[in-house]
Enzyme design. Structure first.
Site, mmCIF file in Angstrom:
data_model
loop_
_atom_site.group_PDB
_atom_site.id
_atom_site.type_symbol
_atom_site.label_atom_id
_atom_site.label_comp_id
_atom_site.label_asym_id
_atom_site.label_seq_id
_atom_site.Cartn_x
_atom_site.Cartn_y
_atom_site.Cartn_z
ATOM 1 N N TYR A 125 0.803 -1.211 0.000
ATOM 2 C CA TYR A 125 0.000 0.000 0.000
ATOM 3 C C TYR A 125 0.842 1.271 0.000
ATOM 4 O O TYR A 125 0.289 2.377 -0.003
ATOM 5 C CB TYR A 125 -0.928 0.013 1.218
ATOM 6 C CG TYR A 125 -1.855 -1.183 1.257
ATOM 7 C CD1 TYR A 125 -2.792 -1.387 0.257
ATOM 8 C CD2 TYR A 125 -1.768 -2.115 2.282
ATOM 9 C CE1 TYR A 125 -3.625 -2.486 0.279
ATOM 10 C CE2 TYR A 125 -2.597 -3.221 2.316
ATOM 11 C CZ TYR A 125 -3.527 -3.403 1.315
ATOM 12 O OH TYR A 125 -4.352 -4.495 1.338
ATOM 13 N N HIS A 130 -4.666 6.021 -1.412
ATOM 14 C CA HIS A 130 -5.330 5.809 -0.131
ATOM 15 C C HIS A 130 -4.417 6.122 1.054
ATOM 16 O O HIS A 130 -4.900 6.360 2.157
ATOM 17 C CB HIS A 130 -5.780 4.347 -0.058
ATOM 18 C CG HIS A 130 -6.975 4.089 0.794
ATOM 19 N ND1 HIS A 130 -8.000 4.989 0.958
ATOM 20 C CD2 HIS A 130 -7.318 3.000 1.532
ATOM 21 C CE1 HIS A 130 -8.922 4.468 1.760
ATOM 22 N NE2 HIS A 130 -8.531 3.277 2.125
ATOM 23 N N ASN A 153 -14.519 5.075 6.014
ATOM 24 C CA ASN A 153 -14.518 4.145 7.141
ATOM 25 C C ASN A 153 -13.471 4.471 8.197
ATOM 26 O O ASN A 153 -13.631 4.122 9.363
ATOM 27 C CB ASN A 153 -14.328 2.713 6.650
ATOM 28 C CG ASN A 153 -15.620 2.112 6.133
ATOM 29 O OD1 ASN A 153 -16.690 2.699 6.274
ATOM 30 N ND2 ASN A 153 -15.520 0.956 5.519
#
Length: 240
Positions: A14, A19, A112
């Site tokens: 990631y 993100h 979230n």
């Protein structure tokens, strides 16, 4: 004291993704604040520094996005930081790439990470620095989840360092003059130029479980679910 939380997902897969822009801003802020080395605590990486007279605690939760509150709330309790002294840096689909907005309080708008922090802190009344990543451009092959979990494209990579520098300047303004004054100043700035060759604001479709858990939706206020789905309106979402 100011507790600044950069949101993202842990793991090499990631790194440098859209993100994880919250992590990138936190790293840039740590350098600017002369922070000490990152260390593990509160299921996070933690560093301490100073911006002028303001003591600074930096936090990068290592819980995956949809469990961020499990890291933030214990850290806030340990450092005796209440919501007005908490500032969360997160990626924002509904702002063009590179655009910054400070916001005090409000809902999670389908993000979230914010949802988890609101639930664990028991209040939405903390500050946010929203870092625009834009929506998938026309012709993008994939859903919103694959878009936010992808690395920045070549045009974006050429300017993302400058975006992080602007984000650091916004956080320095918060430390120097308070949130309200900084918000009036930062939010009134002209929009930054688009990355070369970038066409913003296409639509994404579908949804996918995993570290993003994004389900394309309409406007802010969509509902997201931990562990895999969230509405696209106000942001991105969750980790597994």
């Amino acid at each position: 004291m100011l507790l600044v939380v950069g949101l993202g997902n842990p793991g090499r897969q990631y790194e440098e993704t859209r993100h994880n822009v919250g992590f990138a801003v936190a790293d840039a802020l740590a350098r600017a604040a002369g922070a000490d080395a990152w260390r593990e605590k509160f299921s996070a990486l933690v560093a301490r520094g100073r911006l002028g007279p303001t003591e600074l605690v930096l936090l990068k939760p290592q819980t995956f996005m949809n469990l961020s509150g499990q890291s933030v709330q214990p850290a806030a309790a340990f450092f005796k930081v209440s919501a007005p002294s908490l500032l969360v840096v997160h990626d924002e689909l509904d702002l063009p790439f590179g655009e910054l907005r400070l916001k005090q309080g409000g809902g999670h708008a389908g993000h979230n990470g914010l949802r988890s922090i609101i639930e664990r802190m028991g209040t939405p009344d903390f500050g946010r620095l929203r870092v625009g990543i834009g929506r998938p451009p026309p012709g993008f092959r994939g859903d919103v989840a694959s878009y936010v979990l992808a690395r920045f494209d070549a045009a974006e990579r050429a300017t993302v360092e400058g975006v992080c520098a602007s984000a650091v300047a916004a956080l320095e303004a918060v430390a120097a003059s308070g949130f309200a004054a900084a918000m009036n100043r930062i939010n009134a700035r002209p929009r930054p130029p688009r990355a070369a060759g970038r066409k913003d604001e296409g639509g994404g479709a579908g949804g996918a479980p995993g570290a993003a858990g994004v389900k394309a939706g309409g406007g802010a206020g969509g509902k997201g679910g931990a562990g895999g789905k969230a509405s696209g309106g106000g942001g991105t979402a969750a980790g597994a």
